[in-house]
Design a protein around this motif. Structure first.
Motif, PDB file in Angstrom:
ATOM      1  N   LEU A 273       0.831  -1.198   0.000  1.00 57.35           N
ATOM      2  CA  LEU A 273       0.000   0.000   0.000  1.00 57.35           C
ATOM      3  C   LEU A 273       0.871   1.257   0.000  1.00 57.35           C
ATOM      4  CD1 LEU A 273      -2.821   1.131   0.059  1.00 57.35           C
ATOM      5  CD2 LEU A 273      -2.791   0.953   2.546  1.00 57.35           C
ATOM      6  N   GLY A 274       2.004   1.210   0.679  1.00 56.79           N
ATOM      7  CA  GLY A 274       2.918   2.343   0.706  1.00 56.79           C
ATOM      8  C   GLY A 274       3.471   2.663  -0.671  1.00 56.79           C
ATOM      9  N   ASP A 275       3.767   1.613  -1.459  1.00 57.13           N
ATOM     10  CA  ASP A 275       4.259   1.830  -2.826  1.00 57.13           C
ATOM     11  C   ASP A 275       3.197   2.514  -3.685  1.00 57.13           C
ATOM     12  OD1 ASP A 275       6.681   0.634  -2.235  1.00 57.13           O
ATOM     13  OD2 ASP A 275       6.075  -1.331  -3.018  1.00 57.13           O
TER      14      ASP A 275
ATOM     15  N   ARG B  20       2.931   6.165  -2.645  1.00 58.21           N
ATOM     16  CA  ARG B  20       4.097   6.908  -3.136  1.00 58.21           C
ATOM     17  C   ARG B  20       3.956   7.187  -4.636  1.00 58.21           C
ATOM     18  NH1 ARG B  20       7.516   4.494  -0.318  1.00 58.21           N
ATOM     19  NH2 ARG B  20       7.718   2.653  -1.613  1.00 58.21           N
ATOM     20  N   ASP B  21       3.519   6.199  -5.388  1.00 58.28           N
ATOM     21  CA  ASP B  21       3.317   6.384  -6.831  1.00 58.28           C
ATOM     22  C   ASP B  21       2.201   7.386  -7.111  1.00 58.28           C
ATOM     23  OD1 ASP B  21       5.318   4.545  -7.280  1.00 58.28           O
ATOM     24  OD2 ASP B  21       3.954   2.907  -7.838  1.00 58.28           O
ATOM     25  N   ALA B  22       1.136   7.338  -6.337  1.00 56.34           N
ATOM     26  CA  ALA B  22       0.034   8.286  -6.523  1.00 56.34           C
ATOM     27  C   ALA B  22       0.484   9.711  -6.200  1.00 56.34           C
ATOM     28  CB  ALA B  22      -1.153   7.898  -5.646  1.00 56.34           C
ATOM     29  N   ALA B  23       1.288   9.863  -5.158  1.00 52.14           N
ATOM     30  CA  ALA B  23       1.801  11.192  -4.800  1.00 52.14           C
ATOM     31  C   ALA B  23       2.702  11.729  -5.903  1.00 52.14           C
ATOM     32  CB  ALA B  23       2.549  11.130  -3.474  1.00 52.14           C
ATOM     33  N   ARG B  24       3.550  10.887  -6.452  1.00 53.15           N
ATOM     34  CA  ARG B  24       4.443  11.301  -7.541  1.00 53.15           C
ATOM     35  C   ARG B  24       3.624  11.711  -8.771  1.00 53.15           C
ATOM     36  NH1 ARG B  24       7.878   6.824  -8.483  1.00 53.15           N
ATOM     37  NH2 ARG B  24       9.117   7.580  -6.748  1.00 53.15           N
TER      38      ARG B  24
ATOM     39  N   GLY C 273       0.623  12.821  -8.789  1.00 56.31           N
ATOM     40  CA  GLY C 273      -0.040  14.076  -8.455  1.00 56.31           C
ATOM     41  C   GLY C 273       0.888  15.266  -8.621  1.00 56.31           C
ATOM     42  N   ARG C 274       2.143  15.118  -8.220  1.00 59.08           N
ATOM     43  CA  ARG C 274       3.118  16.206  -8.389  1.00 59.08           C
ATOM     44  C   ARG C 274       3.358  16.489  -9.867  1.00 59.08           C
ATOM     45  NH1 ARG C 274       5.534  13.491  -4.078  1.00 59.08           N
ATOM     46  NH2 ARG C 274       6.999  12.455  -5.472  1.00 59.08           N
ATOM     47  N   TYR C 275       3.496  15.443 -10.669  1.00 60.01           N
ATOM     48  CA  TYR C 275       3.705  15.635 -12.115  1.00 60.01           C
ATOM     49  C   TYR C 275       2.492  16.293 -12.760  1.00 60.01           C
ATOM     50  CZ  TYR C 275       7.886  12.677 -11.965  1.00 60.01           C
ATOM     51  OH  TYR C 275       9.122  12.166 -11.700  1.00 60.01           O
ATOM     52  N   LEU C 276       1.310  15.878 -12.360  1.00 64.52           N
ATOM     53  CA  LEU C 276       0.090  16.467 -12.911  1.00 64.52           C
ATOM     54  C   LEU C 276      -0.002  17.940 -12.536  1.00 64.52           C
ATOM     55  CD1 LEU C 276      -2.590  16.209 -14.395  1.00 64.52           C
ATOM     56  CD2 LEU C 276      -3.617  15.475 -12.240  1.00 64.52           C
ATOM     57  N   THR C 277       0.284  18.267 -11.279  1.00 61.78           N
ATOM     58  CA  THR C 277       0.248  19.656 -10.833  1.00 61.78           C
ATOM     59  C   THR C 277       1.246  20.501 -11.609  1.00 61.78           C
ATOM     60  OG1 THR C 277      -0.456  18.999  -8.620  1.00 61.78           O
ATOM     61  CG2 THR C 277       0.548  21.174  -8.832  1.00 61.78           C
TER      62      THR C 277
END
Length: 70
Positions: A4-6, A9-13, A15-19
């Motif tokens: 779940l942590g992976d 982490r992938d979702a956060a990354r 999100g940063r790229y999308l932003t």
């Protein structure tokens, strides 16, 4: 199966790229990217403040069209 942590982490990354992409699409420069580049390539110089960076990027964006007819 992935942890779940992976996934988080992938979702956060993502999100940063999308932003970052959305900001670039509407013309808002990315100060964090500028700071990272500045640290890597010009460690001996002081980086611009956010305000100076924003003004410089706006001037570069809008002044490039002046004096051109097409």
């Amino acid at each position: 199966m992935r942890e779940l942590g992976d996934l988080a982490r992938d979702a956060a990354r993502a999100g940063r790229y999308l932003t970052q992409s959305l900001r670039l699409m509407v013309g808002v420069p990315d100060y964090g990217t500028y700071l990272a580049h500045h640290r890597a390539t010009h460690p001996d110089r002081e980086p611009m403040s956010y305000e100076a960076f924003f003004r410089e990027r706006q001037a570069a964006r809008y002044s490039a069209r002046q004096g051109k007819c097409c």
